[in-house]
Design a protein around this motif. Structure first.
Motif, PDB file in Angstrom:
ATOM      1  N   LYS A  33       0.833  -1.207   0.000  1.00 46.26           N
ATOM      2  CA  LYS A  33       0.000   0.000   0.000  1.00 46.26           C
ATOM      3  C   LYS A  33       0.869   1.259   0.000  1.00 46.26           C
ATOM      4  O   LYS A  33       0.600   2.225  -0.735  1.00 46.26           O
ATOM      5  CB  LYS A  33      -0.921  -0.010   1.224  1.00 46.26           C
ATOM      6  CG  LYS A  33      -1.853   1.182   1.306  1.00 46.26           C
ATOM      7  CD  LYS A  33      -2.761   1.078   2.533  1.00 46.26           C
ATOM      8  CE  LYS A  33      -3.691   2.280   2.635  1.00 46.26           C
ATOM      9  NZ  LYS A  33      -4.561   2.179   3.847  1.00 46.26           N
ATOM     10  N   ASN A  34       1.928   1.242   0.819  1.00 50.25           N
ATOM     11  CA  ASN A  34       2.809   2.406   0.886  1.00 50.25           C
ATOM     12  C   ASN A  34       3.559   2.633  -0.425  1.00 50.25           C
ATOM     13  O   ASN A  34       3.755   3.784  -0.845  1.00 50.25           O
ATOM     14  CB  ASN A  34       3.808   2.238   2.031  1.00 50.25           C
ATOM     15  CG  ASN A  34       3.185   2.479   3.395  1.00 50.25           C
ATOM     16  OD1 ASN A  34       2.224   3.228   3.517  1.00 50.25           O
ATOM     17  ND2 ASN A  34       3.726   1.841   4.414  1.00 50.25           N
ATOM     18  N   LEU A  35       3.974   1.549  -1.076  1.00 47.34           N
ATOM     19  CA  LEU A  35       4.709   1.703  -2.326  1.00 47.34           C
ATOM     20  C   LEU A  35       3.851   2.352  -3.405  1.00 47.34           C
ATOM     21  O   LEU A  35       4.315   3.237  -4.131  1.00 47.34           O
ATOM     22  CB  LEU A  35       5.229   0.350  -2.806  1.00 47.34           C
ATOM     23  CG  LEU A  35       6.350  -0.286  -1.982  1.00 47.34           C
ATOM     24  CD1 LEU A  35       6.792  -1.592  -2.623  1.00 47.34           C
ATOM     25  CD2 LEU A  35       7.538   0.655  -1.840  1.00 47.34           C
ATOM     26  N   VAL A  36       2.615   1.927  -3.514  1.00 46.33           N
ATOM     27  CA  VAL A  36       1.721   2.542  -4.490  1.00 46.33           C
ATOM     28  C   VAL A  36       1.478   4.011  -4.120  1.00 46.33           C
ATOM     29  O   VAL A  36       1.487   4.897  -4.980  1.00 46.33           O
ATOM     30  CB  VAL A  36       0.391   1.777  -4.571  1.00 46.33           C
ATOM     31  CG1 VAL A  36      -0.607   2.521  -5.455  1.00 46.33           C
ATOM     32  CG2 VAL A  36       0.625   0.367  -5.116  1.00 46.33           C
ATOM     33  N   GLY A  37       1.298   4.267  -2.835  1.00 54.07           N
ATOM     34  CA  GLY A  37       1.066   5.633  -2.382  1.00 54.07           C
ATOM     35  C   GLY A  37       2.246   6.546  -2.639  1.00 54.07           C
ATOM     36  O   GLY A  37       2.074   7.690  -3.096  1.00 54.07           O
ATOM     37  N   LEU A  38       3.455   6.064  -2.370  1.00 53.09           N
ATOM     38  CA  LEU A  38       4.619   6.927  -2.594  1.00 53.09           C
ATOM     39  C   LEU A  38       4.858   7.154  -4.082  1.00 53.09           C
ATOM     40  O   LEU A  38       5.286   8.239  -4.495  1.00 53.09           O
ATOM     41  CB  LEU A  38       5.861   6.373  -1.895  1.00 53.09           C
ATOM     42  CG  LEU A  38       6.583   5.135  -2.415  1.00 53.09           C
ATOM     43  CD1 LEU A  38       7.536   5.446  -3.555  1.00 53.09           C
ATOM     44  CD2 LEU A  38       7.368   4.482  -1.278  1.00 53.09           C
ATOM     45  N   ALA A  39       4.571   6.130  -4.909  1.00 50.57           N
ATOM     46  CA  ALA A  39       4.718   6.315  -6.354  1.00 50.57           C
ATOM     47  C   ALA A  39       3.761   7.390  -6.862  1.00 50.57           C
ATOM     48  O   ALA A  39       4.138   8.237  -7.692  1.00 50.57           O
ATOM     49  CB  ALA A  39       4.466   4.996  -7.076  1.00 50.57           C
ATOM     50  N   LYS A  40       2.539   7.379  -6.387  1.00 48.58           N
ATOM     51  CA  LYS A  40       1.565   8.394  -6.795  1.00 48.58           C
ATOM     52  C   LYS A  40       2.025   9.783  -6.368  1.00 48.58           C
ATOM     53  O   LYS A  40       1.885  10.756  -7.123  1.00 48.58           O
ATOM     54  CB  LYS A  40       0.199   8.065  -6.209  1.00 48.58           C
ATOM     55  CG  LYS A  40      -0.453   6.846  -6.859  1.00 48.58           C
ATOM     56  CD  LYS A  40      -1.824   6.567  -6.264  1.00 48.58           C
ATOM     57  CE  LYS A  40      -2.480   5.381  -6.980  1.00 48.58           C
ATOM     58  NZ  LYS A  40      -3.810   5.053  -6.419  1.00 48.58           N
TER      59      LYS A  40
END
Length: 224
Positions: free
Chosen positions: A98-105
Motif C-alpha cells: 500500500k505504501n509503495l503505491v502511495g509513494l509512487a503516486k
C-alpha cells in the motif's frame, strides 16, 4: 541534522569515537549499502521494503518487482494487491504494498516521478521516514547522513557513544562525535559490524577489533 540530545554523551565518548572509526575503516574499508539498486527510485522502494526485514530478502524480491514496475509512473498505476505477490516473503508486505503505491503516486503528482533530493520531501512520502530519507539521500545523492537502524543504535549504546534509545537522538549524538564526511561510511560500517561480529545476542567480543576499548566487552546481552 537532528536537534541536540536530551542526555549528555557517555563518559569518554569523544576519545572512543576516533578509535571506533579507525577500527571500522580497517575492518570494512569498502562498506556500502547492501541493498541492490540502480536508480534513486529503486533505492527508495528497497529501503521502504527493508523495514523490519533483511536486505537479503529485499534483494531477492526486487528484481522481479522492478522488472514489472521500473519507475514511479508504472508503480503509480498499480493497486496494492498487484504488488503483494512480488513482496509476499517480506515482513509486513500488505502495508508495504500500500505504501509503495502511495509513494509512487506522490512522486508522480509532486515530483514528476523523480525521487527529490530533499530531506523533508522524502520524509513526507508514504512508508518513508527519517531513516529512509537518510539512506536514500546519502546513497543516491551524497547527502551526509547517519541512518540509525537497530544495528547502529545497538552498537552506539554498546560502544558507549550514546545512551539514547530514540533513533533521532542517537543520530544527533553520533553526528556530534564523527566528522561529517565520514557519516555515511560510519552508518554502513556499524551495520556490517552488527551483522558480522557485534550480534544482538551473544556478540563475538573475542573476535572484535574493538575489544581493547569497548566498555561492554564480555558482558552477556539480550538486546534486540
Amino acid at each position: 541534522m537532528t536537534s541536540s540530545s536530551a542526555a549528555p554523551l557517555p563518559r569518554g565518548a569523544k576519545t572512543r569515537a576516533p578509535k571506533v572509526l579507525a577500527s571500522l575503516q580497517t575492518l570494512y574499508p569498502d562498506a556500502a549499502c547492501e541493498l541492490d539498486f540502480r536508480t534513486p527510485f529503486e533505492l527508495l522502494v528497497a529501503t521502504v521494503l527493508s523495514a523490519q526485514a533483511t536486505d537479503v530478502s529485499v534483494n531477492a524480491a526486487t528484481p522481479a518487482l522492478f522488472a514489472a514496475y521500473p519507475d514511479a509512473f508504472a508503480l503509480a498505476q498499480a493497486e496494492p494487491q498487484d504488488i503483494e505477490p512480488y513482496i509476499r516473503r517480506i515482513g509486513l508486505y500488505r502495508a508495504k504494498a500500500k505504501n509503495l503505491v502511495g509513494l509512487a503516486k506522490k512522486l508522480v503528482e509532486l515530483h514528476d516521478g523523480q525521487v527529490p533530493n530533499d530531506f523533508d520531501a522524502v520524509v513526507a512520502l508514504p512508508g518513508a521516514g527519517r531513516k529512509t530519507a537518510n539512506v536514500v539521500l546519502s546513497n543516491a545523492y551524497g547527502y551526509p547522513a547517519i541512518a540509525v537502524d537497530t544495528h547502529v543504535g545497538r552498537l552506539a549504546r554498546r560502544l558507549a557513544l550514546s545512551v539514547q534509545t530514540n533513533p533521532d537522538r542517537v543520530e544527533a549524538d553520533l553526528e556530534s562525535l564523527f566528522p561529517k564526511d565520514r557519516w555515511v561510511f560510519l552508518h554502513h560500517g556499524l551495520i556490517l559490524h552488527g551483522r558480522r561480529v557485534c550480534f544482538a545476542r551473544r556478540p563475538d567480543c573475542p573476535a572484535c577489533l574493538m575489544n581493547t576499548f569497548c566498555p561492554k566487552v564480555g558482558v552477556e546481552y539480550a538486546e534486540g
